[in-house]
Design a protein around this motif. Structure first.
Motif, short mmCIF file in Angstrom:
data_model
loop_
_atom_site.label_atom_id
_atom_site.label_comp_id
_atom_site.label_asym_id
_atom_site.label_seq_id
_atom_site.Cartn_x
_atom_site.Cartn_y
_atom_site.Cartn_z
N THR A 152 -20.48 -12.58 4.58
CA THR A 152 -20.88 -13.98 4.50
C THR A 152 -21.99 -14.17 3.47
N LEU A 153 -22.97 -13.27 3.48
CA LEU A 153 -24.07 -13.37 2.52
C LEU A 153 -23.57 -13.15 1.09
N ALA A 154 -22.56 -12.31 0.93
CA ALA A 154 -21.98 -12.12 -0.40
C ALA A 154 -21.29 -13.40 -0.87
N GLU A 155 -20.59 -14.07 0.05
CA GLU A 155 -19.98 -15.36 -0.28
C GLU A 155 -21.04 -16.38 -0.67
N LEU A 156 -22.14 -16.38 0.08
CA LEU A 156 -23.22 -17.32 -0.21
C LEU A 156 -23.85 -17.04 -1.57
N LEU B 60 -24.40 -22.25 3.55
CA LEU B 60 -24.24 -21.11 4.47
C LEU B 60 -23.03 -21.32 5.37
N LEU B 61 -22.86 -22.53 5.88
CA LEU B 61 -21.72 -22.80 6.74
C LEU B 61 -20.40 -22.67 5.99
N VAL B 62 -20.39 -23.11 4.75
CA VAL B 62 -19.19 -22.91 3.92
C VAL B 62 -18.89 -21.42 3.78
N SER B 63 -19.92 -20.62 3.60
CA SER B 63 -19.74 -19.17 3.45
C SER B 63 -19.22 -18.54 4.74
N PHE B 64 -19.60 -19.12 5.89
CA PHE B 64 -19.07 -18.65 7.17
C PHE B 64 -17.64 -19.13 7.41
N GLY B 65 -17.18 -20.08 6.57
CA GLY B 65 -15.87 -20.68 6.82
C GLY B 65 -15.96 -21.80 7.84
N ALA B 66 -17.17 -22.34 8.04
CA ALA B 66 -17.38 -23.43 9.00
C ALA B 66 -18.08 -24.57 8.30
#
Length: 297
Positions: A108-112, A282-288
């Motif tokens: 998730t942090l990598a996506e962020l 951050l929520l986008v990175s979580f998929g939420a």
């Protein structure tokens, strides 16, 4: 000394006169002259030579010009960074962390990082109560929490769901089942971690017992997961339920089977106010990610 005085000083120096500087700044010439005189009085130095029809920098003005440019550039950069912080692409995000499962948080942090490369994430590992208190006080921007039904003063946004696992003797007939339901375990002694150690998880499991209409007999006390698994494999038939943190632990004569329900939900705890742009990223990175109305989907 005001920033606009330095901006006026820079404009006069670059345009070579008060009139042209006023046109560039879109103000009247008298306002430029007044602010330059105020700046000269404050510095105790003449910045321009006004002895001829043309305005020239004095020796002091020539020396102070690069300093003024640096101050103005720094001010512009500060405004730019502030705008990027508001947009969530720069700044610092303080996040209360949890362990596992697997590398989900790091993915998730990598996506962020790909979404907001200049946004720095500072992780804080602390007990649940401390994490929630830090979010309420503003010490943390958000915190990850598991299985929490509510948190006064905070909003809980679901970000992922994980299965729960049952550990039981490998020789028990239920070990042949691919997935277990709580009703199947109703008569087998359960080793459940005490509420003091993990209130949300304890409440999740005992609440699920009530919903399923069962009351498994209490087994021996749950100590650590590894010790409890060893006793399940070697002692009288009993079972426990747990969630994965860093893979399923090794255990002799113990079978692990996923539990049909309940599942373990991990939430992002935030203050009950509109989300910052960084938290939305951050929520986008979580998929939420948030819906169009700004609330999480």
């Amino acid at each position: 000394m005001e920033l606009r005085q330095l901006e006026y000083f820079l404009a006069v120096a670059e345009e070579g006169g008060f009139g042209r500087a006023a046109e560039r700044l879109n103000i009247v010439q008298s306002a430029v002259s007044q602010q330059i005189r105020r700046l000269e009085r404050e510095l105790g130095l003449p910045l321009f030579d006004r002895s001829t029809r043309h305005v020239h920098l004095s020796a002091a003005g020539e020396r102070l010009l690069p300093e003024a440019r640096a101050v103005i550039a720094a001010a512009h950069r500060t405004r730019q960074v502030a705008a990027e912080i508001m947009a969530g692409t720069d700044g610092i995000l303080r996040l209360g962390a949890i362990h596992g499962p697997g590398d989900r948080l790091y993915r998730t942090l990598a996506e962020l990082a790909a979404l907001a490369p200049r946004l720095q994430v500072r992780l804080k590992d602390a007990p649940l109560a401390d994490r929630l208190a830090a979010v309420r006080s503003g010490e943390l921007d958000a915190a990850l929490v598991r299985a929490l039904a509510s948190a006064p003063g905070l909003r809980l946004i679901p970000v992922w769901t994980d299965p729960l696992y049952v550990a039981l003797p490998a020789s028990h007939p239920l070990a042949a089942e691919p997935v277990l339901r709580l009703e199947q375990l109703a008569h087998l002694p359960v080793r459940l971690t005490s509420r003091e150690k993990n209130p949300p998880f304890h409440d999740l499991i005992t609440g699920s017992f009530r919903e399923a209409g069962i009351e498994p007999p209490p087994g021996p006390p749950f100590t650590s997961l590894q010790e409890t698994l060893a006793e399940i494999g070697a002692g009288a038939p009993s079972w426990t339920v747990f969630y994965e943190v860093s893979g399923l632990p090794p255990a002799l004569r113990v079978a692990f089977r996923p539990l049909a329900e309940p599942a373990l939900v991990t939430f992002l705890a935030v203050r009950d106010r509109p989300l910052t742009a960084a938290l939305r990223h951050l929520l986008v990175s979580f998929g939420a990610g948030p819906r169009d109305d700004g609330q999480p989907s």
